[in-house]
Design an enzyme around this catalytic site. Structure first.
Site, mmCIF file in Angstrom:
data_model
loop_
_atom_site.group_PDB
_atom_site.id
_atom_site.type_symbol
_atom_site.label_atom_id
_atom_site.label_comp_id
_atom_site.label_asym_id
_atom_site.label_seq_id
_atom_site.Cartn_x
_atom_site.Cartn_y
_atom_site.Cartn_z
ATOM 1 N N HIS A 310 0.663 -1.046 0.025
ATOM 2 C CA HIS A 310 0.174 -0.064 0.130
ATOM 3 C C HIS A 310 0.820 0.987 0.468
ATOM 4 C CE1 HIS A 310 -3.596 2.735 1.241
ATOM 5 N NE2 HIS A 310 -2.668 3.320 2.083
ATOM 6 N N GLU A 311 2.344 1.609 1.067
ATOM 7 C CA GLU A 311 2.811 2.540 0.880
ATOM 8 C C GLU A 311 3.567 2.507 -0.070
ATOM 9 O OE1 GLU A 311 1.723 4.381 3.071
ATOM 10 O OE2 GLU A 311 0.963 3.144 4.856
ATOM 11 N N HIS A 314 1.798 3.447 -3.334
ATOM 12 C CA HIS A 314 1.258 5.248 -2.752
ATOM 13 C C HIS A 314 2.401 6.192 -3.800
ATOM 14 C CE1 HIS A 314 -2.355 6.083 -0.523
ATOM 15 N NE2 HIS A 314 -1.240 5.605 0.495
ATOM 16 N N GLU A 370 -5.683 6.655 -2.068
ATOM 17 C CA GLU A 370 -6.048 5.582 -0.667
ATOM 18 C C GLU A 370 -6.646 3.990 -1.693
ATOM 19 O OE1 GLU A 370 -4.223 5.677 1.667
ATOM 20 O OE2 GLU A 370 -3.972 7.493 1.786
ATOM 21 N N ASP A 374 -4.412 0.620 -1.884
ATOM 22 C CA ASP A 374 -5.119 -0.855 -1.701
ATOM 23 C C ASP A 374 -4.848 -1.786 -1.903
ATOM 24 O OD1 ASP A 374 -5.363 0.389 0.741
ATOM 25 O OD2 ASP A 374 -7.903 0.514 0.819
ATOM 26 N N HIS A 435 -9.527 8.034 3.225
ATOM 27 C CA HIS A 435 -9.899 6.802 3.153
ATOM 28 C C HIS A 435 -11.298 6.206 3.158
ATOM 29 C CE1 HIS A 435 -6.087 7.494 5.172
ATOM 30 N NE2 HIS A 435 -4.965 6.036 4.525
ATOM 31 N N ARG A 441 -13.128 -0.798 1.733
ATOM 32 C CA ARG A 441 -11.460 -1.125 1.791
ATOM 33 C C ARG A 441 -10.985 -2.173 1.520
ATOM 34 N NH1 ARG A 441 -7.106 2.144 5.243
ATOM 35 N NH2 ARG A 441 -5.992 2.212 3.593
HETATM 36 ZN ZN LIG Z 1 -2.159 5.353 2.510
#
Ligand SMILES: [Zn+2]
Length: 473
Positions: A310-311, A314, A370, A374, A435, A441
Site C-alpha cells: 500500500h505505502e 502511494h 488510498e 489498497d 480513506h 477497503r
Molecule cells: Zn495510504
C-alpha cells in the site's frame, strides 16, 4: 458565538473541497509575500511572518518566497475579512473568531466545564463522548507530545531485535513483486515503465524507530529546551507548542532532513512521503495482527505485506506519480500514458462512488489515492507471497481451518479491517477522510482481484466477482 459560527460557515463556503485539491502540479503556486499581499491584502503578511519567525531572529522581507495551494481561497478570504473590518459591528466577530480558535485548541487542557462542553460537541460529531480510561488518555497524550521519549520505552519493552530485519526482507519481496508486474501493464509506454522501475528502486525505507532514541544523550538533545513541570498541565502544553513551533521554524533555509520521522515509534500506522520518496513503518504496526514471527507467512503477507505494498503504491497513485524518484514535482510521464492512467483512475472513482452507507455515498474522487494504494498493495503482496512459496518448502496449512494458504492470505488481509463505528463517525469519515470506510477497503479491492475470485471460486458476475474490474498497478 452565533456570529463566530456564521463566520466559520463563510470560511467553509470558500474552502475548496479536498477532492478538488488532489493535483499537486496545479495547486503548487510559489510566490513572494509581495505577490501574496496583492491576492490577499486584508492581512499584512510581512509583519505576520516577521512575528512568527521572531523567536529565531530570521529576517523576513516582501521578497520571501512561499507556496500557496489555493490563490482563489486567499483572495476570497481577503474579501471576507475586509467585509467584516469595514463594519464596526462585524469587526469584533473576526477578533472573537481568532480568540475562539485559540480557546478551542486548548479545551482539553482547561478546567472541567470546558472539557464537559467539548464532550457535547464530540458526541454530536462522533456519536460518542470519547471518554477513555485515564491511563490510556495519558499514554496517548504523552505519545503526541514526546513520542520519541515514550517510543524508547516502548521499543525496549516490545520490539524484538529481529523485527527490523524481517521487515526489511519483506519490503524487498513486495518491491520485487511490484516491479515484476510492471512489464504486464499494457497501458504504460516503455520509457515511463523504465522510469517507474527506477522510482520503485529509489524508494528508501525507515523501519521501527530512529536509532537516536536508544542513546540517552541524543534523546535528551532532542528535547533540549523543553521545560516541563510536574503539576502544571496547561503550561506544559503551552511549552510544548512553543517548543514545536521553534523547532519547525528553524528548518527554514535548511536542506530537507530525509531521516526525520513524522510518526512516533508506538504508532500503529505507516506512511509514504512523495517529496522524500520514502516509506516508513513505525514499530507499532510491526506486531500482531499485522505481523507475528509465529504466524503462517500467508497471514503475514496478507496483513503486513499488503500494508507495505500500500505505502509503496502511494508512490504511483494520482498524487505520488507526479513526483520523480528524487521527490521532485514535475512531469516525467508521457502524455499518452497519463491519459491512459486517468482512464483507469475514472474506473476506480466510479466503482467506489457506488458504495454507500445509508444515503451517504463514498466520495470516489476524495478517496482515489488510498483506493489505488489498497489495490496496488494487495496485488504486490499477493505476488510476493506466491514468489515466496515458490522458493520455500510448502507451508503447512493452519490446523482446524479449512482454508488453503492462498485463501488464508486474503483472510489475513480482510481481518485487519475488522472494526466498528458509530453512524456519526462513519458519516464524518465519508465526508472528510481520504480513506474509504473499512468495509469498502476490503470489498473494493477483493472484487477487483482475479486471484481472489479464482481462490474462492466465486461465480462470474456476482458481487465479489463482477465482470468489470478496475486495475492499475
Ligand atoms: Zn495510504
Amino acid at each position: 458565538m452565533k456570529n463566530v459560527l456564521e463566520f466559520e460557515k463563510r470560511l467553509a463556503q470558500i474552502t475548496i473541497p479536498a477532492d478538488q485539491r488532489r493535483d499537486d502540479e496545479s495547486t503548487y503556486h510559489k510566490i513572494t509575500l509581495k505577490e501574496l499581499k496583492m491576492k490577499c491584502k486584508a492581512i499584512d503578511w510581512v509583519s505576520y511572518y516577521r512575528r512568527a519567525f521572531g523567536p529565531i531572529g530570521r529576517e523576513i522581507t516582501e521578497n520571501e518566497q512561499i507556496v500557496i495551494y489555493s490563490p482563489q481561497y486567499m483572495s476570497n478570504l481577503s474579501d471576507l475579512i475586509e467585509e467584516h473590518l469595514r463594519d464596526e459591528q462585524k469587526k469584533i466577530v473576526v477578533a472573537n473568531y481568532l480568540g475562539w480558535s485559540v480557546v478551542q485548541t486548548m479545551t482539553s487542557c482547561l478546567a472541567k466545564p470546558f472539557r464537559e462542553a467539548s464532550k457535547i460537541l464530540r458526541k454530536a460529531l462522533m456519536g460518542s463522548e470519547g471518554t477513555e480510561s485515564p491511563w490510556r488518555y495519558c499514554v496517548t497524550d504523552t505519545n503526541g507530545v514526546m513520542g520519541f521519549a515514550l517510543g524508547a520505552m516502548f521499543v525496549k519493552a516490545v520490539f524484538h531485535g529481529d523485527s527490523k530485519l524481517m521487515a526489511q526482507t519483506m519490503i524487498e519481496e513486495v518491491r520485487d513483486a511490484f516491479k515484476s508486474n510492471l512489464p504486464n501493464l499494457k497501458w504504460m509506454d516503455e520509457h515511463t515503465r523504465q522510469l517507474a522501475k527506477e522510482k520503485a528502486d529509489a524508494i528508501t525505507d525507515m523501519i521501527g524507530f530512529p536509532d537516536f532514541i536508544l542513546d540517552s544523550t541524543k534523546l535528551n538533545q532532542k528535547y533540549e529546551g523543553l521545560i516541563l513541570e510536574e503539576n502544571d498541565y496547561f503550561t506544559n502544553n503551552i511549552e510544548v507548542n512553543r517548543f514545536a513551533l521553534r523547532r519547525n521554524i528553524q528548518k527554514i533555509d535548511k536542506m530537507a532532513n530525509k531521516s526525520e520521522w513524522e510518526m512516533s515509534p508506538p504508532t500503529v500506522n505507516a506512511y509514504y512521503t512523495p517529496t522524500k520518496n520514502q516509506i516508513v513503518f513505525p514499530a507499532g504496526i510491526l506486531q500482531a495482527p499485522f505481523y507475528d514471527v509465529n504466524y503462517p507467512k500467508s497471514l503475514n503477507f496478507g496483513a503486513m505485506g499488503v500494508v507495505m505494498g500500500h505505502e509503496l503504491s502511494h508512490a504511483f497513485d494520482d498524487q505520488g506519480r507526479e513526483y520523480d524518484k528524487s521527490g521532485n514535482l514535475h512531469q516525467w510521464w508521457k502524455n499518452s500514458t497519463i491519459r491512459k492512467f486517468e482512464e483507469r483512475m475514472k474506473c476506480f472513482v466510479d466503482q467506489y462512488t457506488k458504495y454507500n452507507v445509508g444515503s451517504d455515498h463514498v466520495n470516489g474522487k476524495q478517496t482515489i489515492g488510498e483506493n489505488v494504494a489498497d489495490n496496488g498493495g494487495l496485488t504486490a503482496a499477493y505476488n510476493a507471497y506466491k514468489s515466496w512459496l515458490s522458493k520455500h518448502p510448502t507451508e503447512l496449512p493452519l490446523p482446524g481451518v479449512n482454508l488453503t494458504n492462498l485463501q488464508l492470505f486474503f483472510v489475513g488481509f480482510s481481518q485487519v479491517w475488522c472494526s466498528t463505528s458509530t453512524p456519526e463517525a462513519l458519516k464524518l469519515q465519508i465526508m472528510n477522510d481520504p480513506h474509504s470506510p473499512a468495509q469498502f477497503r476490503v470489498i473494493g479491492t477483493l472484487s477487483n482481484s482475479y486471484e481472489f475470485a479464482q481462490q474462492f471460486k466465486c461465480s462470474p458476475n456476482t458481487r465479489m466477482n463482477p465482470e468489470k474490474k478496475c486495475v492499475v498497478w
